[in-house]
Design an enzyme around this catalytic site. Structure first.
Site, PDB file in Angstrom:
ATOM      1  N   CYS A 112      45.657 -14.501  46.167  1.00 17.22           N
ATOM      2  CA  CYS A 112      46.858 -14.113  45.451  1.00 17.22           C
ATOM      3  C   CYS A 112      46.532 -14.206  43.870  1.00 17.22           C
ATOM      4  O   CYS A 112      46.543 -15.016  43.062  1.00 17.22           O
ATOM      5  CB  CYS A 112      47.719 -15.327  45.633  1.00 17.22           C
ATOM      6  SG  CYS A 112      48.108 -15.533  47.320  1.00 17.22           S
ATOM      7  N   ALA A 114      46.698 -11.742  40.850  1.00 23.54           N
ATOM      8  CA  ALA A 114      47.192 -11.431  39.754  1.00 23.54           C
ATOM      9  C   ALA A 114      47.990 -12.399  39.021  1.00 23.54           C
ATOM     10  O   ALA A 114      48.368 -13.294  39.503  1.00 23.54           O
ATOM     11  CB  ALA A 114      48.177 -10.221  39.858  1.00 23.54           C
ATOM     12  N   PRO A 115      47.661 -12.512  37.513  1.00 24.34           N
ATOM     13  CA  PRO A 115      47.234 -11.596  36.480  1.00 24.34           C
ATOM     14  C   PRO A 115      45.655 -11.735  36.503  1.00 24.34           C
ATOM     15  O   PRO A 115      45.005 -10.886  35.954  1.00 24.34           O
ATOM     16  CB  PRO A 115      47.822 -11.839  35.427  1.00 24.34           C
ATOM     17  CG  PRO A 115      48.040 -13.159  35.491  1.00 24.34           C
ATOM     18  CD  PRO A 115      48.361 -13.665  36.729  1.00 24.34           C
ATOM     19  N   GLY A 117      43.436 -14.624  36.222  1.00 26.54           N
ATOM     20  CA  GLY A 117      42.882 -15.859  35.530  1.00 26.54           C
ATOM     21  C   GLY A 117      41.829 -16.570  36.295  1.00 26.54           C
ATOM     22  O   GLY A 117      40.682 -16.813  36.004  1.00 26.54           O
ATOM     23  N   ASP A 162      48.373  -6.628  51.826  1.00 24.87           N
ATOM     24  CA  ASP A 162      49.077  -7.865  52.523  1.00 24.87           C
ATOM     25  C   ASP A 162      48.197  -8.939  53.083  1.00 24.87           C
ATOM     26  O   ASP A 162      47.048  -8.370  53.580  1.00 24.87           O
ATOM     27  CB  ASP A 162      50.122  -7.434  53.556  1.00 24.87           C
ATOM     28  CG  ASP A 162      50.923  -8.554  53.803  1.00 24.87           C
ATOM     29  OD1 ASP A 162      51.882  -8.586  53.373  1.00 24.87           O
ATOM     30  OD2 ASP A 162      50.643  -9.190  54.860  1.00 24.87           O
ATOM     31  N   ASP A 179      45.790 -19.352  45.758  1.00 19.56           N
ATOM     32  CA  ASP A 179      46.566 -19.877  44.545  1.00 19.56           C
ATOM     33  C   ASP A 179      48.083 -19.275  44.891  1.00 19.56           C
ATOM     34  O   ASP A 179      48.519 -18.395  44.107  1.00 19.56           O
ATOM     35  CB  ASP A 179      45.924 -19.209  43.080  1.00 19.56           C
ATOM     36  CG  ASP A 179      46.718 -19.861  42.134  1.00 19.56           C
ATOM     37  OD1 ASP A 179      47.337 -21.006  42.055  1.00 19.56           O
ATOM     38  OD2 ASP A 179      46.729 -19.063  40.918  1.00 19.56           O
ATOM     39  N   CYS A 232      51.519 -24.157  41.305  1.00 18.59           N
ATOM     40  CA  CYS A 232      51.672 -24.895  40.057  1.00 18.59           C
ATOM     41  C   CYS A 232      53.116 -25.370  40.507  1.00 18.59           C
ATOM     42  O   CYS A 232      54.062 -25.272  39.632  1.00 18.59           O
ATOM     43  CB  CYS A 232      51.852 -23.982  38.969  1.00 18.59           C
ATOM     44  SG  CYS A 232      52.854 -22.495  39.205  1.00 18.59           S
TER      45      CYS A 232
END
Ligand code: SAM
Length: 452
Positions: A112, A114-115, A117, A162, A179, A232
């Site tokens: 996962c 994007a963006p 980091g 996917d 993530d 998060c």
């Protein structure tokens, strides 16, 4: 000013280890600056400026900044010298350093991405590995491409698939980072939208989606492969309960990490299987919220053989032109729709497998197109780490650099004609071409700075 936090949210954390309601509420009313960045080790050798004073204890290239500057107006940000990243997210470096050697030639999945980091962190950590940065939402692959291109590492492949598509390459990856998309409570301090959009239903929905994503990627991990799960969110349904769900449904060993008490990170034990994960509460750790846990896959097999795409390689003449522009150690140069790409020799087969089975958006570094008068270099090459150090380069001052990054006009004197790297403090920003009576700015239009 932070909106009031939802009562249902606070109630749902009441029995969670380390949750201290009063301190948690208090820290959500503070607007204390917690901006942090992580430098790019592959570009840091070119940088002669000062580094910030305050290091992030678990991240060798990570620093807290004393104030939040305008990153958009810092040419060094566009040069890929650093990435702006939460201190909590940077803990992935510490977790990796406790479980796998940096020099391993690992195949790493960032499911996962994007963006991008954490992809930049993985690319910096595993410089001898290959990172597959996947993003399922097509429109979000653009920002991923931009950030990865700026970072300049050659060892990243970007896919747009996917998670279920990864079962086409069973037992392929040595490491996977998931993530996961989450309900985002870890961002409450800096994003009021996250507060207004929070609901118990969404936490449940996120939790189910996280389980689906984890189940989908699981077959693509090798036996003994490492799985890093992060969110998060503070919600147990998305964090420790998902550790139980993983332990229940797959053959996994949970790997505890060494945590220094002064870091303020809270170890959390899942109810059923006593799997350990780590929560970053912002009243205890100088970061926004974060959760991480690490597993090793017990079952599965070692990588099998896969069918791979065949490539067209640069011929002798093309190679001799490409050599003028690159540092070609251990690189293979392949041709795709007239463009030449530099790929690490040892990852050629893996990239062939990925191309055969997934939708590849980018692999390696695009060098450019060879026309009658020689190579027309790609922007990718300018801000990569493999450009030839003998190419003409001009250091622009800050005002000129910003004009360049806005694709506006600026003046420079006494530059030899032809292609030239435009740089700021020795870090490349992109290409310019000097013609007899003008200068052409080749900064990509879609990435130009729009803000004055
Ligand atoms: N790892 C990123 C970083 O460090 O910059 C942040 C990732 S963000 C927390 C989660 C990502 O998952 C988003 O880019 C989102 O588009 C993606 N996503 C959303 N739904 C998904 C799904 N069903 N499967 C996989 N990824 C999904």
């Amino acid at each position: 000013m932070t909106l009031p936090l939802p009562e249902a949210f606070l109630d749902s954390l009441a029995n969670t280890a380390g949750f201290d309601k009063d301190n948690f509420l208090a820290v959500h009313q503070q607007s204390e600056n917690r901006t942090s960045i992580r430098y790019n080790p592959q570009k840091l050798d070119l940088y002669k400026g000062d580094l910030p004073n305050e290091k992030i204890p678990w991240s060798p290239y990570g620093y807290y900044l004393s104030e939040r500057p305008s990153f958009t107006h810092d040419p060094l940000f566009h040069a890929g010298l650093y990435y702006v990243q939460e201190a909590g997210s940077q803990f992935i470096w510490e977790a990796l350093s406790q479980i796998i050697d940096r020099h391993t030639e690992a195949k790493v999945l960032d499911l996962c991405a994007a963006p991008g980091g954490k992809t930049t962190l993985l690319a910096a950590y595993f410089q001898k590995g290959i990172i597959v940065a996947n993003e399922v939402i097509k429109s979000r692959t653009n920002i991923l491409m931009e950030n990865i291109t700026k970072w300049g590492s050659e060892n990243v492949v970007i896919t747009n698939n996917d998670p279920s598509h990864f079962s086409r390459i069973p037992d392929f990856f040595d490491v996977a980072l998931i993530d996961a998309p989450c309900s985002g409570s870890g961002l409450f301090r800096k994003d009021n939208n996250a507060i207004s959009e929070w609901s118990e239903e969404n936490v449940l929905l996120c939790s189910r989606r996280q389980q689906r994503i984890l189940a989908d990627m699981y077959p693509s991990i090798k036996e003994d492969g490492l799985i890093i799960y992060s969110t998060c969110s503070y919600s147990p349904q998305e964090d420790e309960d998902n550790l139980d769900w993983l332990m229940q449904n797959f053959q996994l060993e949970n790997i505890p990490l060494q945590i220094q008490p002064e870091w303020g990170i809270t170890a959390i034990e899942s109810r059923e299987h006593k799997a350990i994960g780590y929560k970053f509460y912002p009243d205890k750790v100088r970061s926004e919220g974060f959760f991480i846990a690490v597993f090793r896959k017990m079952g599965g097999a070692s990588a099998g053989s896969f069918s791979a795409n065949n490539f067209t390689f640069a011929n002798k003449d093309e190679l001799s032109e490409i050599r003028n522009w690159t540092t070609p150690e251990n690189k293979t140069f392949i041709k795709e729709n007239n463009y030449f790409l530099a790929i690490d020799e040892k990852w050629l087969n893996a990239i062939g497998v990925l191309q055969k089975n997934l939708y590849l958006r980018k692999a390696g570094i695009t060098i450019g197109e060879i026309k009658n008068k020689g190579l027309v270099p790609a922007h990718d090459l300018a801000i990569s780490t493999i450009f030839n150090r003998n190419i003409n380069k001009i250091n622009l001052d800050k005002a000129q650099s910003l004009q360049y990054l806005k694709r506006k006009d600026f003046e420079i004197d006494n530059i030899p004609k032809g292609w030239c790297l435009a740089a700021f403090e020795d870090l490349n920003l992109g290409w310019i071409k000097i013609l007899p009576n003008r200068l052409n700015n080749y900064y990509p239009t879609e990435w130009r700075i729009l803000k004055d």
